[in-house]
Design an enzyme around this catalytic site. Sequence first.
Site, short mmCIF file in Angstrom:
data_model
loop_
_atom_site.label_atom_id
_atom_site.label_comp_id
_atom_site.label_asym_id
_atom_site.label_seq_id
_atom_site.Cartn_x
_atom_site.Cartn_y
_atom_site.Cartn_z
N HIS A 38 0.83 -1.20 0.00
CA HIS A 38 0.00 0.00 0.00
C HIS A 38 0.86 1.24 0.00
O HIS A 38 1.98 1.24 0.52
CB HIS A 38 -0.89 0.03 1.25
CG HIS A 38 -2.21 -0.63 1.08
ND1 HIS A 38 -3.41 0.03 1.22
CD2 HIS A 38 -2.53 -1.91 0.75
CE1 HIS A 38 -4.41 -0.80 1.00
NE2 HIS A 38 -3.89 -1.99 0.71
N GLU A 106 -6.45 -0.13 -6.12
CA GLU A 106 -7.47 0.77 -5.56
C GLU A 106 -7.03 2.21 -5.79
O GLU A 106 -5.83 2.53 -5.72
CB GLU A 106 -7.64 0.54 -4.05
CG GLU A 106 -7.99 -0.87 -3.65
CD GLU A 106 -6.76 -1.70 -3.34
OE1 GLU A 106 -5.66 -1.12 -3.16
OE2 GLU A 106 -6.89 -2.93 -3.30
#
Length: 318
Positions: A38, A106
């Site tokens: 991430h 995402e």
Amino acid sequence: MTDYGYFLSCEEHSPADLVEQARMAEQAGFTRLWISDHFHPWNDAQGQSPFVWSVIGALSQVTSLPVETAVTCPIMRLHPVVTAQAAATSAVLLDGRFRLGVGSGEALNEHILGDHWPQASVRLEMLEEAVQVMRQLFEGGEVSHHGKHYTVENARLYTVPAEPVPIDVSAFGPNATELAARVGDGFVTMTPDADAVERFRRGGGGNKPVLGGVKVCWNPDRDEAVRTAHRLWANEQLPGELPQILPTPRHFEQASQLVTPERVAEAVTCGDDVDAHVAALQAYAEAGFDTVYVNQIGPEQRGFFDFYRTKVLPQLTD
């Protein structure tokens, strides 16, 4: 036999803590490691987000377990050429014990450079082309590629493992599952969905590995475990495409206000009931998964590993 690995959460923990958890996971009897990739955590309460490739380098020095990213998005924030170099170096450091898990990403992590966030069908198209580019680079020769989404000119990886890095593809819907079956060396998903496993195998996945992940929250006080899981990971219960399109941790915090503690308690195994933890993992084995990776939510890491070492894993591996 289903294998059981540990899922390292870069969203929650510092690099040093992740390295220590890897040591504890191996000592507890887990056989593999997943690690998330991430740029942002899902919310500020999680509070961390180290660069995964640096952490993998550290892991290579402290554990003998195989390591896999779960998952890297190689389509925007990291170009597939850069991802391929990072993965190849990781595989060399780990003596071939590295797999590259990839997905279509995402907006939370991928829009940070200001690029347009494409719709899902376009992202899957980009992911397929990215996998093609990375596979060429893993062969060690010079690669030039002029595709719809990526241009590569005279690129060559000089540090490569003896065998190309396996690429497993993450999927949550039918189209992505078909892509995983077509181009992946394995299938990654996060729910014990036997129908998805069957779709993958019928679509060309055959006997390739199916890998799943599950979050739990061990604590002797179940109510405290529920509070911890709700505070840190209510976002896991957001429906549909929201996790793919919300752009910042602040937006996830706003959306997660709609998720009640009761909803989290229903969805996440919380507390210290051995049978509940065993059942949560067995659901994946019964659905046809080859490996299940468990993530402990919150700070009670040492207690979790002791609990799984003495009470849970022995029931699953006998």
